[in-house]
Design a protein around this motif. Structure first.
Motif, short mmCIF file in Angstrom:
data_model
loop_
_atom_site.label_atom_id
_atom_site.label_comp_id
_atom_site.label_asym_id
_atom_site.label_seq_id
_atom_site.Cartn_x
_atom_site.Cartn_y
_atom_site.Cartn_z
N ILE A 119 0.86 -1.18 0.00
CA ILE A 119 0.00 0.00 0.00
C ILE A 119 0.89 1.23 0.00
N TYR A 120 0.57 2.20 -0.86
CA TYR A 120 1.38 3.39 -1.03
C TYR A 120 0.64 4.62 -0.53
N LEU A 121 1.41 5.59 -0.06
CA LEU A 121 0.90 6.91 0.25
C LEU A 121 1.77 7.92 -0.49
N GLN A 122 1.25 8.44 -1.60
CA GLN A 122 1.94 9.46 -2.37
C GLN A 122 1.64 10.81 -1.75
N MET A 123 2.68 11.54 -1.37
CA MET A 123 2.54 12.82 -0.69
C MET A 123 3.18 13.90 -1.55
N ASN A 124 2.37 14.85 -2.00
CA ASN A 124 2.82 15.93 -2.86
C ASN A 124 2.65 17.27 -2.16
N ARG A 125 3.39 18.28 -2.65
CA ARG A 125 3.33 19.64 -2.11
C ARG A 125 3.47 19.63 -0.60
N LEU A 126 4.51 18.97 -0.12
CA LEU A 126 4.71 18.81 1.31
C LEU A 126 5.00 20.14 1.98
N LYS A 127 4.56 20.26 3.22
CA LYS A 127 4.71 21.45 4.03
C LYS A 127 5.48 21.12 5.30
N PRO A 128 6.14 22.11 5.93
CA PRO A 128 6.84 21.83 7.18
C PRO A 128 5.94 21.19 8.24
N GLU A 129 4.67 21.54 8.28
CA GLU A 129 3.77 20.95 9.26
C GLU A 129 3.44 19.49 8.98
N ASP A 130 3.89 18.95 7.84
CA ASP A 130 3.75 17.53 7.56
C ASP A 130 4.82 16.70 8.26
N THR A 131 5.81 17.34 8.87
CA THR A 131 6.88 16.63 9.56
C THR A 131 6.31 15.80 10.69
N ALA A 132 6.58 14.49 10.68
CA ALA A 132 6.01 13.58 11.67
C ALA A 132 6.55 12.18 11.43
N MET A 133 6.26 11.28 12.37
CA MET A 133 6.46 9.86 12.17
C MET A 133 5.20 9.30 11.52
N TYR A 134 5.35 8.65 10.38
CA TYR A 134 4.23 8.11 9.63
C TYR A 134 4.16 6.60 9.82
N SER A 135 2.98 6.08 10.15
CA SER A 135 2.80 4.66 10.43
C SER A 135 1.60 4.13 9.67
N CYS A 136 1.69 2.88 9.25
CA CYS A 136 0.52 2.21 8.68
C CYS A 136 -0.02 1.20 9.68
N LYS A 137 -1.31 0.93 9.55
CA LYS A 137 -2.01 0.07 10.50
C LYS A 137 -2.95 -0.85 9.76
N LYS A 138 -2.93 -2.14 10.11
CA LYS A 138 -3.93 -3.08 9.65
C LYS A 138 -5.09 -3.04 10.62
N GLU A 139 -6.29 -2.77 10.11
CA GLU A 139 -7.50 -2.68 10.92
C GLU A 139 -8.44 -3.81 10.53
N ARG A 140 -8.72 -4.72 11.45
CA ARG A 140 -9.60 -5.85 11.17
C ARG A 140 -11.02 -5.38 10.96
#
Length: 124
Positions: free
Chosen positions: A78-99
């Motif tokens: 699974i992909y997350l394409q992130m465009n036009r990034l901003k300084p406020e996008d700075t973070a730890m990014y995590s994916c989660k499987k939800e049953r």
């Protein structure tokens, strides 16, 4: 049990792009969605996007005009394409499987399984 692992984070300048990946492994009979979240130091975890096994997608209002979630044909990445990034996008990014499967033989599986996270840093 299904496991997930993120990759693709890094450091970019404002206005740049990154594509994050969430690799899915393991076997289960139980249906699930994959979701992306982020959390910056001192801030609450924020929902970003969700994709269902049939490809239906959901986005948070804060990123719907800039981020795109997708999956490969095998549905194991699974992909997350992130465009036009901003300084406020700075973070730890995590994916989660939800049953999403509530049949009796799926109730022993955890509802949520998290990856280890990948850091995204956007400079101004």
């Amino acid at each position: 049990q299904v496991q997930v692992a993120e990759s693709g984070g890094g450091s970019v300048e404002a206005g740049g792009s990154l594509r994050l990946s969430c690799a899915v492994s393991g076997f289960t009979y139980c249906n699930y969605n994959i979701e992306w979240y982020r959390q910056a130091p001192g801030k609450e975890r924020e929902f970003l996007s969700r994709i269902e096994r049939d490809g239906l997608t959901t986005y948070a209002d804060s990123v719907k005009d800039r981020f795109t979630i997708s999956q490969n044909s095998a549905k194991n990445t699974i992909y997350l394409q992130m465009n036009r990034l901003k300084p406020e996008d700075t973070a730890m990014y995590s994916c989660k499987k939800e049953r999403r499967d509530y049949t009796p033989y799926c109730q022993t599986e955890p509802v949520s399984v998290w990856g280890q996270g990948t850091q995204v840093t956007v400079s101004s």
